[in-house]
Design an enzyme around this catalytic site. Sequence first.
Site, short mmCIF file in Angstrom:
data_model
loop_
_atom_site.label_atom_id
_atom_site.label_comp_id
_atom_site.label_asym_id
_atom_site.label_seq_id
_atom_site.Cartn_x
_atom_site.Cartn_y
_atom_site.Cartn_z
N SER A 221 0.37 -21.14 -9.50
CA SER A 221 1.64 -20.53 -9.09
C SER A 221 1.77 -19.11 -9.64
CB SER A 221 2.80 -21.39 -9.60
OG SER A 221 2.80 -21.40 -11.00
N GLU A 242 -5.22 -15.77 -8.53
CA GLU A 242 -5.00 -16.19 -7.13
C GLU A 242 -3.72 -17.01 -7.12
OE1 GLU A 242 -6.83 -15.22 -4.72
OE2 GLU A 242 -8.61 -14.48 -5.75
N CYS A 276 -2.34 -22.67 -0.44
CA CYS A 276 -1.75 -21.36 -0.71
C CYS A 276 -1.72 -20.52 0.56
CB CYS A 276 -2.54 -20.65 -1.79
SG CYS A 276 -4.29 -20.55 -1.41
#
Length: 517
Positions: A221, A242, A276
């Site tokens: 996150s 990321e 994601c």
Amino acid sequence: MTTTEADTALGNVVEIHNPADGSVVGTVPEMSADQVAELAARLREAQPAWEALTPQARAQHLRNWLNWIVDNQERIFGLVHREAGKSWGDAQIELLVCMEVINYYTKHGAEFLADESRTPHTPASLTKNLRIRYRPYQLVGVITPWNYPVGMPMMDIPGALMAGAAVLSKPSEVTPLAWAEIVRGWNEEIGAPPVLACATGRGDTGRAVVDVVDMVQFTGSTATGRRIGMRCAERLIPASLELGGKDAMIVLSDAPMERTIRGAIWGGLFNAGQSCIAVERLYVEASVYDEFVDRLVAEVKTLRQGHDPQGGFSTEFGAMATESQLEIVERHVADALAKGARVLTGGKRADKGLFYPPTVLVDVDHTMACMREETFGPLLPIMKVRDEHEAISLANDSDYGLGASVWTASKDRGERVGMRLEAGGVDVNNVLMHVFQFPLPMGGWKSSGLGYRFGGPNGIRKYCRQQAFVTERVHLDNETHWYPYSLTKGRITAAVLRLMEMHDWRRRLGLAPRKRR
Ligand code: NAD
């Protein structure tokens, strides 16, 4: 990676539950900072010999590992299936990631790690040989989330191992079992050097990993990524982050409708929307909006959700991984409904297990959480737009910038719209696809990340420090700029420097400057 009796007695264990039915899948130790430091010390001891191997020899160990994973796939991906509550089909994609990433980096490792020669920029250095050498960080920490328990660490670790680094991995506390088993395979089954370890536990274990490694590769996150980035800055070590996303899908009036609808469904709902780079919001040009929505809803209603048996391939997607993730989805739907949105299908959690049905929302706008915050669930919120300009401006109206997609039959429109999107990856007439093109960089813009995963050579070199390596072509007893100084040497050096470095003859020859009139 087994839980010892002492761990259990002390309560230092994490129990892993299948989110589809609540059953216990296994346990792992909750490792303390001391245990993490011990793992790191062992990895550091083994790393120099690993780095000293040729890239080809390292590649052979990685290929042996892949063979072992494939030979044991039923057991390993059975764990993924249960610990994440996925459908069997969704779990299989993670095996594909193992194959693709290991094969890519083992094939190109030697080439990406080769020294690079450079030409000296000044004639004064022509007697030198210049090279850039790639020397690995000794210990890389790879911290990963729960959405792809094997796929996520596998995206990064082969590159780091090929670079010659040792790797301390930290899987999510929600889904550590399959990854811990794969690391056990490396250490106990294929005769590989002990340069890969798995630290299990919650956030504190992750924090301890950040404190002992030389570089961090983090996927997770944005909030955790920011904390890790700050700690890495304090420690003066690099971090590649990321993070979260809110990917937009833009459907233009000339989009190939059948493919676009299938793309929206897979892109938004694959892995129960817990990717994601999932499609998280859709902008559809007014002229095709009604057709798109009607056909999409009809198709979504045919999807089968559930935890099919191992080997079953009989449901499309499974459960949400955690109760808190499911609550985010519920909050986003409730917020949208309160602000005037409508649910066309889905919209209410199942009675048993952590299942949330595929849900299509319309009449949404940017005041709603479902269009602004990362949902990470099976929601498809669709907004009608006037034209491509409005679509671009709404797509860019986001804190995130991970990926985006544009759907159109026109090559020119795809290029034009794609070029204006503020996202690290753009797919035209596809979804999620840019992530699996290892020659291309994968990285989030804005709050979606820092640095890039993959990108050809970068996928290995990011785990290396660049070493400027200078050797002499000819042997000289002294260099002109070394001691002792003398007037004659000083004058000659100044004259030669002027001759080589200046751009007009007056200065080159050291003549007096022209007087200004
Ligand atoms: P998370 O940030 O809560 O946890 C990720 C990992 O970090 C876990 O292993 C956790 O134990 C560890 N951790 C937690 N606090 C830490 C700390 N202070 N120091 C070190 N480690 C710590 O994320 P999550 O809920 O597991 O995963 C979902 C998130 O991951 C979503 O936001 C999603 O977008 C993101 N994600 C991003 C990508 C990408 O490539 N950009 C890919 C997959 C998932």
